[in-house]
Design a protein around this motif. Sequence first.
Motif, PDB file in Angstrom:
ATOM      1  N   ASP A 168       0.876  -1.165   0.000  1.00 49.34           N
ATOM      2  CA  ASP A 168       0.000   0.000   0.000  1.00 49.34           C
ATOM      3  C   ASP A 168       0.915   1.216   0.000  1.00 49.34           C
ATOM      4  O   ASP A 168       1.418   1.630   1.037  1.00 49.34           O
ATOM      5  N   TRP A 223      -8.457   0.384  -4.029  1.00 47.56           N
ATOM      6  CA  TRP A 223      -9.009   0.847  -2.749  1.00 47.56           C
ATOM      7  C   TRP A 223     -10.247   1.686  -3.000  1.00 47.56           C
ATOM      8  O   TRP A 223     -10.271   2.518  -3.909  1.00 47.56           O
ATOM      9  N   ASP A 269     -11.057  -2.924   2.813  1.00 42.36           N
ATOM     10  CA  ASP A 269     -11.382  -1.830   1.896  1.00 42.36           C
ATOM     11  C   ASP A 269     -10.407  -1.772   0.723  1.00 42.36           C
ATOM     12  O   ASP A 269     -10.589  -0.981  -0.202  1.00 42.36           O
ATOM     13  N   HIS A 270      -9.400  -2.640   0.735  1.00 37.91           N
ATOM     14  CA  HIS A 270      -8.476  -2.815  -0.384  1.00 37.91           C
ATOM     15  C   HIS A 270      -8.757  -4.160  -1.047  1.00 37.91           C
ATOM     16  O   HIS A 270      -9.219  -5.099  -0.396  1.00 37.91           O
TER      17      HIS A 270
END
Length: 278
Positions: A168, A223, A269-270
């Motif tokens: 990320d 995302w 959420d990713h």
Amino acid sequence: MSLTITTVNVNGIRAAVKHRSERNHGLLAWLDESESDIVLMQEIRAEEDQAREALAPALYDGWELAMSASVVKGHAGVGVLSRLPLGKVRVGFGSDEFDPTGRFIEADVTTDLGPTTVASLYLPKGAAQTTADKDVAKFDEKVRFLDAFGAHLGTLARRRRHVVVGGDWNIAPAEPDIKNWKGNLKSPGFLPHERAWVADLLGAGWSDVARDLAPDSDGPYTWWSWRGKAFDNDSGWRIDYQLANRSLAARAVKSTVHRAGAYDLRWSDHAPMSVVYD
């Protein structure tokens, strides 16, 4: 003779494992179905014993785990899950400030493609450039991280082996990487100096393999906010990606974002993002 590497922000390993319903069986079910050889995880948000307990079924099935928890409990944390035996593991990148905070880990692995170093990164989100004390502190922290980590990436790029850094990155490199880029010109993750930092990496021996494989596409995003209709409208950001050095980037043949089929099938959420190297 191929290698599949996935990167995913799990948004809390215990929550990702427990995120179950009649239709959603969470991270463990995803691992069972995955063809990945290596999974690079971010935001584990747990101590190692807690992570091992959550991942016990996968570890029993043969996955190996190396991770770095943050000294701030319930925050950050990165790890490497591997079906292949893990060799030497290194935590951090030589920063007294950031190494204890669960932001970076790398491991050596022997693969069908040859000696390979895989690394998991959770780059700070930062903040917009405002006069608020809290924003100033987060903005400055991210600048310090970019400066220190950029130097380490310069060293990694020169290694005489395959190297990939997945994670990320909390930076969308360009306009096609955000659905609403015009509305985010002053948002952290899309600030000019952040995008310039990524651009400098791409000019210094690193390749954004997903973008190289699909140079003309928007996204695919990795995302989406939990709020509103962001997921349903595919109003997302591409902030999870893999940068590979030249030798490994030349072997990239396919990139996939494993976007859930519906909002209630998400366990983070990713979305996991995979690259096949051949």
